[in-house]
Scaffold this motif. Structure first.
Motif, mmCIF file in Angstrom:
data_model
loop_
_atom_site.group_PDB
_atom_site.id
_atom_site.type_symbol
_atom_site.label_atom_id
_atom_site.label_comp_id
_atom_site.label_asym_id
_atom_site.label_seq_id
_atom_site.Cartn_x
_atom_site.Cartn_y
_atom_site.Cartn_z
ATOM 1 N N ASP A 152 17.876 8.290 6.581
ATOM 2 C CA ASP A 152 16.488 7.950 6.870
ATOM 3 C C ASP A 152 15.557 8.818 6.040
ATOM 4 N N VAL A 153 14.484 8.222 5.532
ATOM 5 C CA VAL A 153 13.438 8.975 4.843
ATOM 6 C C VAL A 153 12.107 8.642 5.510
ATOM 7 N N TYR A 154 11.151 9.569 5.438
ATOM 8 C CA TYR A 154 9.864 9.333 6.071
ATOM 9 C C TYR A 154 8.771 10.070 5.313
ATOM 10 N N LYS A 155 7.586 9.506 5.321
ATOM 11 C CA LYS A 155 6.435 10.028 4.599
ATOM 12 C C LYS A 155 5.203 9.927 5.488
ATOM 13 N N LYS A 156 4.521 11.038 5.698
ATOM 14 C CA LYS A 156 3.326 11.056 6.524
ATOM 15 C C LYS A 156 2.090 10.994 5.651
ATOM 16 N N VAL A 157 1.179 10.069 5.977
ATOM 17 C CA VAL A 157 -0.089 9.912 5.272
ATOM 18 C C VAL A 157 -1.190 9.880 6.327
ATOM 19 N N GLN A 159 -2.792 9.852 9.584
ATOM 20 C CA GLN A 159 -2.293 9.582 10.934
ATOM 21 C C GLN A 159 -1.076 8.660 10.954
ATOM 22 N N LEU A 160 -0.656 8.169 9.794
ATOM 23 C CA LEU A 160 0.472 7.246 9.705
ATOM 24 C C LEU A 160 1.715 7.946 9.189
ATOM 25 N N THR A 161 2.859 7.599 9.773
ATOM 26 C CA THR A 161 4.149 8.014 9.246
ATOM 27 C C THR A 161 4.947 6.762 8.901
ATOM 28 N N PHE A 162 5.283 6.605 7.631
ATOM 29 C CA PHE A 162 6.097 5.483 7.182
ATOM 30 C C PHE A 162 7.561 5.934 7.117
ATOM 31 N N PHE A 163 8.459 5.053 7.496
ATOM 32 C CA PHE A 163 9.866 5.425 7.484
ATOM 33 C C PHE A 163 10.728 4.251 7.016
ATOM 34 N N THR A 186 16.397 -0.453 7.983
ATOM 35 C CA THR A 186 15.307 -0.249 8.925
ATOM 36 C C THR A 186 14.051 0.138 8.155
ATOM 37 N N ALA A 187 12.894 -0.370 8.588
ATOM 38 C CA ALA A 187 11.624 0.011 7.975
ATOM 39 C C ALA A 187 10.524 -0.128 9.017
ATOM 40 N N VAL A 190 4.655 4.553 12.219
ATOM 41 C CA VAL A 190 4.143 5.056 13.489
ATOM 42 C C VAL A 190 2.719 5.546 13.259
ATOM 43 N N PHE A 191 1.789 5.172 14.129
ATOM 44 C CA PHE A 191 0.399 5.602 14.041
ATOM 45 C C PHE A 191 0.101 6.581 15.167
ATOM 46 N N LYS A 192 -0.349 7.782 14.800
ATOM 47 C CA LYS A 192 -0.714 8.784 15.792
ATOM 48 C C LYS A 192 -2.155 8.545 16.224
ATOM 49 N N MET A 193 -2.319 7.993 17.426
ATOM 50 C CA MET A 193 -3.640 7.664 17.935
ATOM 51 C C MET A 193 -4.400 8.927 18.340
ATOM 52 N N ASP A 194 -3.709 9.825 19.021
ATOM 53 C CA ASP A 194 -4.257 11.129 19.390
ATOM 54 C C ASP A 194 -3.075 12.016 19.762
ATOM 55 N N GLU A 195 -3.349 13.141 20.402
ATOM 56 C CA GLU A 195 -2.274 14.085 20.704
ATOM 57 C C GLU A 195 -1.274 13.557 21.736
ATOM 58 N N LYS A 196 -1.668 12.541 22.490
ATOM 59 C CA LYS A 196 -0.799 12.044 23.555
ATOM 60 C C LYS A 196 -0.280 10.633 23.316
ATOM 61 N N ASN A 197 -0.821 9.908 22.355
ATOM 62 C CA ASN A 197 -0.468 8.502 22.207
ATOM 63 C C ASN A 197 -0.069 8.162 20.779
ATOM 64 N N ASN A 198 1.038 7.412 20.661
ATOM 65 C CA ASN A 198 1.522 6.908 19.380
ATOM 66 C C ASN A 198 1.910 5.443 19.538
ATOM 67 N N ALA A 199 1.742 4.661 18.486
ATOM 68 C CA ALA A 199 2.140 3.257 18.494
ATOM 69 C C ALA A 199 2.709 2.915 17.127
ATOM 70 N N GLY A 200 3.615 1.947 17.104
ATOM 71 C CA GLY A 200 4.202 1.590 15.823
ATOM 72 C C GLY A 200 5.093 0.368 15.919
ATOM 73 N N PHE A 201 5.793 0.111 14.820
ATOM 74 C CA PHE A 201 6.719 -1.009 14.775
ATOM 75 C C PHE A 201 7.914 -0.627 13.911
ATOM 76 N N ALA A 202 9.013 -1.338 14.123
ATOM 77 C CA ALA A 202 10.217 -1.132 13.321
ATOM 78 C C ALA A 202 10.895 -2.473 13.098
ATOM 79 N N TYR A 203 11.253 -2.752 11.853
ATOM 80 C CA TYR A 203 12.019 -3.955 11.533
ATOM 81 C C TYR A 203 13.459 -3.541 11.234
ATOM 82 N N ASP A 204 14.408 -4.260 11.831
ATOM 83 C CA ASP A 204 15.828 -3.966 11.643
ATOM 84 C C ASP A 204 16.577 -5.185 11.133
ATOM 85 N N TYR A 205 17.461 -4.935 10.175
ATOM 86 C CA TYR A 205 18.334 -5.997 9.650
ATOM 87 C C TYR A 205 19.757 -5.455 9.579
#
Length: 258
Positions: A152-157, A159-163, A186-187, A190-205
């Motif tokens: 797995d690789v990941y890059k933070k930009v 508030q967003l972390t791409f993986f 997998t791709a 994740v979006f860091k909304m604030d210190e307590k909340n995160n939301a995101g999506f993941a596609y799997d094949y």
């Protein structure tokens, strides 16, 4: 077919990636939790297969290492030739059954071998073993062990972390359920909304694992809320796009970090 225990492990790994701007505490952190996961799909048959998974999950983080164990309870209702973790295993019509019991115990060890704080970029390698503890006669599993390696690789930009990730699994094959080894991808983000909340999506094949099953293709959207430093909850919705995946799925989990 990807069971919910595997998807939950994947999402747990995703959240670790999102939080992995720095390594885990050198003192070590033990996290225990459980979840309720439900999915429904036809998997190329005329009848839906409904699967409920309730795993006990334990994770331990120390420095660049993360160790995980998942022990699930499984309940399945559907055609008897649809097996948890595989999908349709024969070309013939089968009867509908309901079965339940211990699922496959899954263990994993992840090593964060590259972590560039300045570039906000990192990479992990994971070794995973799925032990064939589920009753194959009930269709709760294949009865064989599976061995996986995942990069797995990941890059933070901001508030967003791409993986993204690529995996290879040596599936346990038998005369009753002949399987082939598969690659998976997998791709997501994740979006860091604030210190307590995160939301995101993941596609799997994942490639098809047998002559009678189909490739897996599914999209999962998830939301994570941290109540405090110890308690965390996660909800998700899943949509499948192939006969190898459920038509839809949903679940909620809770974890406590000691």
């Amino acid at each position: 077919m990807q069971t919910k225990k595997y998807t939950r492990l994947m999402l747990a790994s995703t959240l670790v990636l999102a939080a992995h701007a720095g390594w885990a505490s050198d003192e070590g952190t033990l996290t225990m939790g459980t979840s309720v996961n439900y999915s429904s799909g036809k998997y190329g048959t005329q009848t839906s297969t409904d699967i409920t998974s309730i795993p006990l999950n334990v994770a331990y983080d120390k420095g660049p290492w993360t160790f995980k164990v998942s022990v699930p309870y499984i309940r399945i209702t559907g055609p008897s030739d649809v097996v948890v973790g595989v999908g349709k295993t024969s070309a013939t019509t089968s009867t509908v059954r309901t079965a339940s019991g211990l699922g496959d115990v899954v263990t994993a060890a992840t090593y964060n071998f590259y972590n560039n704080a300045e570039a906000q970029f990192g990479a992990d390698v994971t070794g995973k073993i799925k032990f064939g503890t589920a009753d194959s006669a009930k269709g709760l599993g294949t009865g064989e062990n599976d061995y996986s390696v995942i990069l797995d690789v990941y890059k933070k930009v901001n508030q967003l972390t791409f993986f993204g990730g690529i995996g290879y699994t040596a599936l346990g094959s038998s005369a009753a359920i002949p399987l082939r080894n598969v690659f998976s991808l997998t791709a997501g983000s994740v979006f860091k909304m604030d210190e307590k909340n995160n939301a995101g999506f993941a596609y799997d094949y994942r490639q098809k694992s047998s002559a009678t099953s189909a490739a897996q293709s599914e999209l999962t959207a998830f939301y994570v809320h941290k109540f405090d430093k110890s308690w965390k909850t996660q909800t998700y919705l899943l949509k499948g796009f192939s006969d190898g995946s459920p038509d839809w799925g949903a679940g909620v989990s809770v974890g406590y970090a000691f």
